[in-house]
Design a protein around this motif. Structure first.
Motif, PDB file in Angstrom:
ATOM      1  N   GLU A 116     -67.165  85.810 -28.802  1.00 15.12           N
ATOM      2  CA  GLU A 116     -65.556  86.371 -29.325  1.00 15.12           C
ATOM      3  C   GLU A 116     -64.883  86.878 -27.659  1.00 15.12           C
ATOM      4  O   GLU A 116     -64.861  85.874 -27.144  1.00 15.12           O
ATOM      5  N   GLY A 117     -63.696  86.793 -28.371  1.00 14.23           N
ATOM      6  CA  GLY A 117     -62.499  87.143 -27.659  1.00 14.23           C
ATOM      7  C   GLY A 117     -63.298  87.581 -26.374  1.00 14.23           C
ATOM      8  O   GLY A 117     -63.705  88.521 -25.697  1.00 14.23           O
ATOM      9  N   LEU A 118     -62.610  87.543 -24.545  1.00 14.40           N
ATOM     10  CA  LEU A 118     -62.564  88.031 -23.765  1.00 14.40           C
ATOM     11  C   LEU A 118     -61.271  88.487 -23.097  1.00 14.40           C
ATOM     12  O   LEU A 118     -60.469  88.321 -23.039  1.00 14.40           O
ATOM     13  N   ASP A 119     -61.427  89.272 -21.989  1.00 13.73           N
ATOM     14  CA  ASP A 119     -59.826  90.047 -20.913  1.00 13.73           C
ATOM     15  C   ASP A 119     -60.221  89.193 -19.721  1.00 13.73           C
ATOM     16  O   ASP A 119     -60.612  89.079 -18.906  1.00 13.73           O
ATOM     17  N   TRP A 120     -59.067  87.758 -20.284  1.00 10.70           N
ATOM     18  CA  TRP A 120     -58.841  87.768 -19.231  1.00 10.70           C
ATOM     19  C   TRP A 120     -57.627  87.854 -17.755  1.00 10.70           C
ATOM     20  O   TRP A 120     -56.225  88.342 -18.096  1.00 10.70           O
ATOM     21  N   GLN A 121     -57.509  88.555 -16.726  1.00 10.79           N
ATOM     22  CA  GLN A 121     -56.557  89.045 -15.877  1.00 10.79           C
ATOM     23  C   GLN A 121     -56.634  87.795 -14.555  1.00 10.79           C
ATOM     24  O   GLN A 121     -57.524  88.272 -13.904  1.00 10.79           O
ATOM     25  N   GLU A 122     -55.055  86.895 -14.890  1.00  7.97           N
ATOM     26  CA  GLU A 122     -55.964  85.846 -13.472  1.00  7.97           C
ATOM     27  C   GLU A 122     -54.675  87.075 -12.350  1.00  7.97           C
ATOM     28  O   GLU A 122     -54.246  88.017 -12.826  1.00  7.97           O
ATOM     29  N   ARG A 123     -55.027  86.712 -11.553  1.00  4.68           N
ATOM     30  CA  ARG A 123     -54.576  87.465  -9.740  1.00  4.68           C
ATOM     31  C   ARG A 123     -53.947  86.088  -9.463  1.00  4.68           C
ATOM     32  O   ARG A 123     -54.776  85.467  -8.051  1.00  4.68           O
ATOM     33  N   PRO A 124     -52.232  86.096  -9.557  1.00  2.00           N
ATOM     34  CA  PRO A 124     -52.335  84.833  -8.754  1.00  2.00           C
ATOM     35  C   PRO A 124     -52.239  84.985  -7.059  1.00  2.00           C
ATOM     36  O   PRO A 124     -51.597  83.854  -6.452  1.00  2.00           O
ATOM     37  N   GLU A 125     -52.252  86.796  -6.695  1.00  2.00           N
ATOM     38  CA  GLU A 125     -52.321  86.343  -5.177  1.00  2.00           C
ATOM     39  C   GLU A 125     -53.585  86.455  -4.722  1.00  2.00           C
ATOM     40  O   GLU A 125     -53.089  86.792  -3.452  1.00  2.00           O
TER      41      GLU A 125
END
Length: 75
Positions: free
Chosen positions: A7-16
């Motif tokens: 199933e889908g996952l919640d992806w949160q990129e953290r460029p910093e």
């Protein structure tokens, strides 16, 4: 990872940062503050978290292998 997890996952990129965050969401009408919900929540955790851990195994092993090869190049 989503295919492996099923199933889908919640992806949160953290460029910093050098890391990102991947999470799953409890999709139940359960309230963690109400003990009547705990059995349903516990069932969700015992089924879902092992699948999540298994979905992470291959990507994490690839990252570790990549880091090991970089380490060898530095030495």
């Amino acid at each position: 990872m989503e295919t492996a997890f099923g199933e889908g996952l919640d992806w949160q990129e953290r460029p910093e940062r050098i890391s990102s965050k991947v999470s799953i969401e409890l999709k139940l009408e359960a309230d963690g503050f109400v003990s009547d919900s705990w059995a349903e929540m516990t069932e969700w955790f015992t089924v879902t978290l092992p699948r999540f851990a298994q979905a992470l195994e291959k990507p994490l092993s690839q990252i570790k292998a990549s880091q090991a090869s970089v380490q060898k190049g530095v030495e």
